[in-house]
Scaffold this active site. Sequence first.
Site: not given
Ligand code: MTE
Ligand code: QUE
Ligand code: MOS
Length: 746
Positions: A308, A694
């Site tokens: 990514r 994100e």
């Molecule tokens: N917001 C809160 N309040 N707490 C969290 O842990 N995690 C972030 C984001 N916003 C998070 C958050 C991350 S890393 C992700 S990937 C997304 O929420 C996951 O939730 P969604 O896919 O429902 O947006």
């Molecule tokens: C973004 C993500 C994830 C990702 C790829 C993205 C992620 C994640 C995985 C992943 C990849 C291979 C696996 C697995 C998970 O890929 O969160 O279990 O076998 O878990 O572009 O956030």
């Molecule tokens: Mo968020 S880093 O894809 O849990």
Amino acid sequence: MSKPLSHDSATGHVTGESIYINDMPVNGQLLTGRVVTSCHAHARIIRIDISEALKTAGVHTILTARDIPGENQMGPVIHDELCLAETETTFIGQAIALIAAESEEAAIIAEKLIRIEYEPLESILSIESAMAANNIIAPVRRITRGEVEPALRKAPHRLSGEMRTGAQEHWYLETQTALAIPGEGREMKVFASSQNPAETLAIVAEVLGLQKNEVEVEVKRIGGAFGGKETQGNHVAAWAALLADATRRPVKIHLFRDDDQVMTGKRHRFLSKYEIGFDDQGMILAYKVELNSDAGSATDLSRAILERSMLHAENCYYLPVVSITGQAWKTNLPSNTAFRGFGGPQGMAVIENAIDRIARFVKKDAASIRFLNFYRHEENNVTPYGQKIGNNRLFLLYERLMNSSEYLGRRALVDEFNATNEFYKKGLALMPVKFGISFTTAFLNQAGALVNVYTDGTVLVNHGGTEMGQGLHTKIKQVAASELGISPDRVRVNATNTSKVPNTSPTAASSGSDLNGMAVKNAIDTIKSRLAELARKEDIPADTPFEELCRLAHLNRVSLSATGFYKTPGIYFDRETGQGNPFHYFAYGMAVSEVMIDTLTGSHSLLRSDILQDVGDSINASLDRGQVEGGFIQGVGWCTTEEIKWDSRGNLLTHSPDTYKIPTINDIPADFRIELLPNVPNDGTIRRSKAVGEPPFMLGISVWLAIKDAISAAGNHLSEPALKIPATHEDILLAVNSLPLKQPLL
Ligand code: MTE
Ligand code: QUE
Ligand code: MOS
């Protein structure tokens, strides 16, 4: 457009009524689990003696690797991570033994009586030393377009350099926690704080040597995760399950804050090298970048994160000729893991820094150089990995934000301020973000749901996503209510449970509401078509209330329960060629930030940030604004105050809030203006919305760029400030002091 429905738990969180694992009533049999960890970054384990510890009053069992009934393994993708160390430890904080006791006190007394004899080995604690030892965790990855070396040589101007971005601690408010309750035979139920209950189930089944249908994992809510509980929530769950299986008693593990910080992985720090070629106008002609990440001691998600970072190395800019290489390096530190942005911030920071340098070189405002290089429709709209940019929102965002933030006027004011103040300097910067939405691992882009409608017309929704504060359950409730045409208070969203919806993906990659929203809609469509058929057959009037229709359905033996499924269409990516269409769509955002630095102390203050975020047709504007605020500020923390340090033996020095500074109320911009871009429906997603979890994180880089602009002003914009991420006050001061020419006295 949006409904003002407040977060599911808004009142519950404030009054303390929301139930987290630590609040769950368990019977009097509950035992406390404690994890005994390594104090060497790299060592052979000669002997583990638990005989004295076992005699401690209140201790029920102490387990080591040889007591694991199944496989000693908890690596999520590559099986290179032991559940408990056997003959070697590979980082400080690695689990070696587990204690189950009547109380925390008894467990701590027992821990002190465990004797572990080590033979220390040489450890690798930096990316540089991992490189020197060729200690790679995965083969090198490449994405290229054209021949970069000749293109760089032909470019009128070239700049090259190195960029460092630091690690980051997740600092979820609820530390890693799990409660394991044994059932009949060897059945096991685990209440986990996990973004990935299906994988928690898989790991628990694996270490216990059970079938997947013998384990159940439930997640009511997570007290914050930010990626830190995508894989590493599995660890405490596996440890608690091992202790519960051995004692046949409920066992809870709730890590102390300091232990959590020492034991768990963080955002990957990167050391990146780049070379960029451009013309007199500042148009980029060629870009070569090598992204190097510190994976820590095991693979975890490092490959996907590196991927990514490579897929975001160009951010919003068209690069005619480009070479992106990625390497993940193995060190003797906890295995680094997912963190909001998932490599995106690390990849983008390098090119944003390079563009800043181009602007200074051609003596133009950096925002105009960014604009000049944006992807353009019908011309330069293909990414280095071959995906076409559809619905490019960059120009819409740029025009609107430049106006609403009064960028040009404030640029003049900042220049004027800097010309008339010797010790305080202001800086201003614009940062655009384009973030690809979808898991780049294609099979993960699927979701399931189970919708139950009861005969009183109320609805219980089960889906595969987890609630971690982002408001997913609230959005799902709104989706279900609007698809059924009923009031949201007739809909409840259940705790996430692997026995209701199996084989789910992690709630990650910002796609929780996209994927699960569609799966829930799919289940509801099935129920709706059954009800429509019934109404046709039985001549039920169209204005019959929903609860009456449900009652009639039951009397006519029509099922009111349905599963739903969704998979994202049209996505693929070939890792060998580095080409494909990995993303369903892109989320765009832009920010303008203004800072002031004190050149005598290196301190900075964030005066104003304007953010414009594209969330499509927002399902819930309040929640989306919350995500923009929180994501942005978390990004600001990464870019400014959050610095992680280890000593020369690999001990974490910044292991508590007194040494690790996350943003607080004082760190939000004095003037904070957030707008969601209006009238931009996103076709092909649930309710034409866009992911928001994100993308705003990376807008925090605008603050770093503004700090750099302010330092540059202290040297009359004649030289390039050398700055890493995070730019701490110390770094700012050092950068100011190393300017060759400071601004002369007034
Ligand atoms: N917001 C809160 N309040 N707490 C969290 O842990 N995690 C972030 C984001 N916003 C998070 C958050 C991350 S890393 C992700 S990937 C997304 O929420 C996951 O939730 P969604 O896919 O429902 O947006
Ligand atoms: C973004 C993500 C994830 C990702 C790829 C993205 C992620 C994640 C995985 C992943 C990849 C291979 C696996 C697995 C998970 O890929 O969160 O279990 O076998 O878990 O572009 O956030
Ligand atoms: Mo968020 S880093 O894809 O849990």
